[in-house]
Design an enzyme around this catalytic site. Sequence first.
Site, mmCIF file in Angstrom:
data_model
loop_
_atom_site.group_PDB
_atom_site.id
_atom_site.type_symbol
_atom_site.label_atom_id
_atom_site.label_comp_id
_atom_site.label_asym_id
_atom_site.label_seq_id
_atom_site.Cartn_x
_atom_site.Cartn_y
_atom_site.Cartn_z
ATOM 1 C CB SER A 96 -0.796 -0.043 1.305
ATOM 2 O OG SER A 96 -1.511 1.172 1.578
ATOM 3 C CE1 TYR A 121 -3.033 -1.918 6.289
ATOM 4 C CE2 TYR A 121 -2.296 0.380 5.608
ATOM 5 C CZ TYR A 121 -3.069 -0.864 5.435
ATOM 6 O OH TYR A 121 -3.387 -1.182 4.125
#
Length: 179
Positions: free
Chosen positions: A158, A171
């Site tokens: 990501s 994350y």
Amino acid sequence: RGRACADPRRLAVLVTGCDSGFGRAIAVQLAARGFTVFAGCLTDAGVADIITADVAPGSLDAFVMDITNAEHVAAARDRVQKMFPDGLFCLINNAGVHSAYNWELTPMDLIKRDMEYFGTVQVCKAFLPLLRTFAASSTTANSNDKTRPAPRIVTISSIAGTAKVTPMGSYVASKHAVM
């Protein structure tokens, strides 16, 4: 124009993180194109949802697979190996839990669980032998078959892996680690 490919029904693909989003979409698309897809979902609800996809019977095998749980990963490997003794064509690492919390107030076991980097490594280690088996079977048994593809690992990350966002530390760190 793309190169001709082997019969996708003879190619097994494992996708992690199929409860929703990219993982679900990838699994359903590949199954619709004729690949045999093993769809690892974090939850029973994810399994219940993805099995409703409009794909050919037998093209999508969904099951609970927490990539941070060694027993789940081993069971998934055994499942794929039993159904495809000639090995796994493709492993798609997509699983990831988007969490935001204050590290100071969060128990360490939750932070470690959210670090899907370790789960991604665990899945790769478990499935590398099946990818190697596929490679060996494609070169020896089918040495004249130029359409049989080489095995592959695809890891989805990501843009968050390049960000510095405080409440999403685990994350962000995990996405950066798999880049």
